[in-house]
Motif scaffolding. Sequence first.
Motif, PDB file in Angstrom:
ATOM      1  N   VAL A 198       0.888  -1.150   0.000  1.00 22.75           N
ATOM      2  CA  VAL A 198       0.000   0.000   0.000  1.00 22.75           C
ATOM      3  C   VAL A 198       0.935   1.210   0.000  1.00 22.75           C
ATOM      4  CG1 VAL A 198      -1.839   1.227   1.204  1.00 22.75           C
ATOM      5  CG2 VAL A 198      -1.747  -1.283   1.274  1.00 22.75           C
ATOM      6  N   VAL A 199       1.092   1.791  -1.174  1.00 24.94           N
ATOM      7  CA  VAL A 199       2.100   2.826  -1.395  1.00 24.94           C
ATOM      8  C   VAL A 199       1.981   3.953  -0.374  1.00 24.94           C
ATOM      9  CG1 VAL A 199       3.009   4.497  -3.054  1.00 24.94           C
ATOM     10  CG2 VAL A 199       2.194   2.273  -3.845  1.00 24.94           C
ATOM     11  N   GLY A 200       3.122   4.251   0.232  1.00 23.68           N
ATOM     12  CA  GLY A 200       3.183   5.328   1.207  1.00 23.68           C
ATOM     13  C   GLY A 200       2.633   4.973   2.575  1.00 23.68           C
ATOM     14  N   LYS A 201       2.133   3.748   2.722  1.00 16.23           N
ATOM     15  CA  LYS A 201       1.518   3.335   3.992  1.00 16.23           C
ATOM     16  C   LYS A 201       2.213   2.136   4.616  1.00 16.23           C
ATOM     17  CE  LYS A 201      -1.922   6.270   3.747  1.00 16.23           C
ATOM     18  NZ  LYS A 201      -2.019   7.404   4.637  1.00 16.23           N
ATOM     19  N   GLY A 202       2.257   1.018   3.869  1.00 15.74           N
ATOM     20  CA  GLY A 202       2.825  -0.194   4.451  1.00 15.74           C
ATOM     21  C   GLY A 202       2.509  -1.417   3.619  1.00 15.74           C
ATOM     22  N   TYR A 203       2.321  -2.545   4.321  1.00 20.96           N
ATOM     23  CA  TYR A 203       2.163  -3.836   3.658  1.00 20.96           C
ATOM     24  C   TYR A 203       1.037  -4.634   4.303  1.00 20.96           C
ATOM     25  CZ  TYR A 203       6.718  -2.492   1.955  1.00 20.96           C
ATOM     26  OH  TYR A 203       7.745  -1.795   1.387  1.00 20.96           O
TER      27      TYR A 203
END
Length: 117
Positions: free
Chosen positions: A91-96
């Motif tokens: 999740v780009v810019g957020k995490g996995y």
Amino acid sequence: MIYRFGPFELDLNRHRLQREGVRVRLTGTPMDLLVLLVERRDALLKRTEIAARLWREPDLLDVDQGINTAIRRIREALRDDPARPRFIETVVGKGYRFIAEVEEARPEIGSASCRER
């Protein structure tokens, strides 16, 4: 506890990943991160949370590079394509997020998954 997903089996007691009964080499931080992702499957794990859980002093290290390297090694071990993920979603810019369906099992004494191969 043993987690099964796709052709993989993640044995927490042995700290071991196997693909169709064959051990897959994954150690250290990548293994710890895989365990965290599988245990928290379907939840978005933010990079700050990963850093806090896997590094003692995340403020003193380049944990972003460490996380990137660990995710890359996990994907290589799982043969997961980040463009078409089957196991780990970015999740780009957020995490996995671990997105594969997971089956939980408790090891039985004397079972094939408990014996050394």
